[in-house]
Design a protein around this motif. Structure first.
Motif: not given
Length: 166
Positions: A46-53
């Motif tokens: 999984v990739y979670v980019d900056h600033g994601v909630t």
């Protein structure tokens, strides 16, 4: 409360906030400024980019990409290989580019290989069928499918298709 579990192969930025009991598995990348709630599962790749909630008790399956601008409320399910976008008019070089936000409300489910085009809201407990391309808002409790995704029915909180939700 249980500490979060982070697999040794995961890359989690020190500026990310990870809730108690959350499990982050093999080859996951979590960038700076991310907030992941309690008791979540982020599966392999999984990739979670900056600033994601990401809210509490969410489950994100293998190979999902969640880009800046995405907010997921509690108890959201995201199936394998689903992708969220954040650019309405993508170009390799656009100095005027800005993030277009997407919101996924509580309890919604997103099927495997679905693509969510940015700038939409997925209503609470909505169900997006596998392989769908979502280009506009999805109503609460709606069942949508296709390319582009269209509403074909309604579901209850458990995800069961219903005739008339009361």
């Amino acid at each position: 409360m249980a500490e979060p579990f982070i697999h040794p192969t995961a890359s989690v930025d020190s500026r990310a906030e990870i809730g108690a009991g959350t499990k982050i598995w093999i080859n996951v990348q979590v960038r700076e400024g991310v907030r992941i709630g309690r008791d979540c599962i982020l599966s392999k790749d999984v990739y979670v980019d900056h600033g994601v909630t990401i809210g509490d008790r969410c489950k994100v399956q293998n190979s999902v990409s969640i880009y800046n601008g995405v907010t997921m409320e509690d108890e959201v399910f995201v199936g394998p290989n689903a992708c969220f976008t954040n650019d309405k008019v993508p170009r390799a070089n656009n100095p005027e580019w800005t993030v277009t936000p997407t919101v996924v409300r509580r309890g919604a489910s997103i099927g495997a290989n679905a693509t969510l085009v940015c700038g939409i809201e997925v209503g609470e407990y909505a169900m997006i069928a596998a392989g769908s391309v979502v280009t506009r808002d999805v109503a609460p409790f709606a069942l949508v499918m296709g390319n582009p995704a269209r509403q074909v029915g309604e579901v209850d909180e458990a995800g069961n298709r219903v005739e008339n939700r009361a």
